[in-house]
Design an enzyme around this catalytic site. Structure first.
Site, PDB file in Angstrom:
ATOM      1  N   HIS A   1       0.853  -1.189   0.000  1.00 40.39           N
ATOM      2  CA  HIS A   1       0.000   0.000   0.000  1.00 40.39           C
ATOM      3  C   HIS A   1       0.888   1.239   0.000  1.00 40.39           C
ATOM      4  CE1 HIS A   1       0.897  -0.605   4.262  1.00 40.39           C
ATOM      5  NE2 HIS A   1       0.517   0.639   4.507  1.00 40.39           N
TER       6      HIS A   1
ATOM      7  N   ASP B   1       5.917   4.401   5.136  1.00 45.87           N
ATOM      8  CA  ASP B   1       6.853   3.449   5.731  1.00 45.87           C
ATOM      9  C   ASP B   1       6.981   2.178   4.910  1.00 45.87           C
ATOM     10  OD1 ASP B   1       4.199   2.948   6.530  1.00 45.87           O
ATOM     11  OD2 ASP B   1       4.815   1.849   8.322  1.00 45.87           O
TER      12      ASP B   1
END
Length: 291
Positions: A61, A65
């Site tokens: 996604h 991070d």
């Protein structure tokens, strides 16, 4: 044989012990990178894991991070004069994110980048499955193809040593040998291929459970030890991951995406193993081998 290198097992922001999410999966010369947090290129290079040997990258996604290291990895591939095509799987916005970044940074890759929805070759498949996060997200299921093998123990017991007979049996042919007809179905066994699943960020949900049933290794979001609002943030507590592993009858559970708030993760493993005994919590740069 499949090897999994845990390059980054942290979440949100790096800590002293855990870098941001990245996992390298190796299978007989095929290298697959799952997620690419900031600093992944340094980890790959510093540990001689061959940044240009990566053929496929899968992003779960678009949260930073999990994706902010991708530009650096691709740029380094170009600086190292890569020529081979790089295959990328990911959410719909990933392509625009990359090419907009290339445009503004004046970077022109020296190699072809191909965006794909899945991957298949004669040895392995990579499929995506729906996960349940706060943004569009997908997990990855890496599956070895089942292989047909000769039942060597049975051949030895019947004192069949002719390699030509073995070859024909493996080709699915009936063979006449010493006055006896040998049928391939009597001498062939199916070796089940290994399966590895990675969820990225997710709450426990039915689409994940159904997709990871029976896998040899499940790498599951375990951001929190016991945070009542975990679901609000689209993440799992340790017990949630363990319950998914139990319900899906997986062989081994790896807890990952550990929040930087936790320095000591002893309790994480205790909680997980009370529910699902075959749980591990890998450190950065640890690896496991599946056979």
């Amino acid at each position: 044989m499949i090897q999994i290198f845990f390059l980054g097992t942290g979440a949100g922001s790096p800590s002293k012990k855990r870098k941001l999410p990245a996992f390298l999966v190796r299978r007989e010369g095929l290298n697959i990178l799952l997620d690419c947090g900031e600093g992944t290129q340094y980890t790959l290079m510093n540990n001689k894991l061959g940044i240009n040997s990566i053929k496929i990258i899968g992003i779960t996604h678009m949260h930073g991070d999990h994706v902010f290291g991708l530009l650096g990895v691709i740029a380094s591939m170009g600086l190292l004069d890569r020529k081979e095509t790089l295959y990328i799987l990911g959410p719909r916005d990933l392509k625009d994110f990359l090419y907009t970044s290339f445009e503004y940074s004046k970077f022109n890759p020296s190699f072809k980048i191909e965006f794909i929805d899945n991957y298949n070759d004669q040895n392995i498949t990579i499929a995506t499955f729906k996960t349940c996060h706060t943004v569009e997200s997908q997990g990855y299921l890496i599956s070895e193809r089942d292989r047909v093998k000769i039942d060597e123990e049975k051949l030895e017991k019947e004192k069949i040593k002719d390699w030509r007979v073995m070859r024909k049996l493996k080709e699915g042919k009936t063979v006449e040998y010493n006055g006896k007809f040998l049928k391939p179905e009597d001498y062939l066994v199916i070796k089940r291929g290994l399966k590895v699943a990675y969820t990225g960020d997710t709450i426990p949900c039915q689409s994940v459970i159904e997709s990871v049933k029976g896998v040899d290794l499940l790498i599951h979001d375990s951001t929190f030890l016991n945070e009542p609002s975990a679901f609000t943030y689209g993440h799992s507590n340790v017990a949630d991951a363990a319950k998914v592993a139990l319900e899906a009858s997986v062989k081994l559970l790896a807890l990952t995406h550990i929040s930087p708030r936790y320095e000591d993760v002893t309790e994480h493993l205790k909680v997980a193993r009370r529910i699902f005994p075959k749980s591990i919590l890998p450190d950065d740069l640890s690896y496991i081998t599946l056979k």
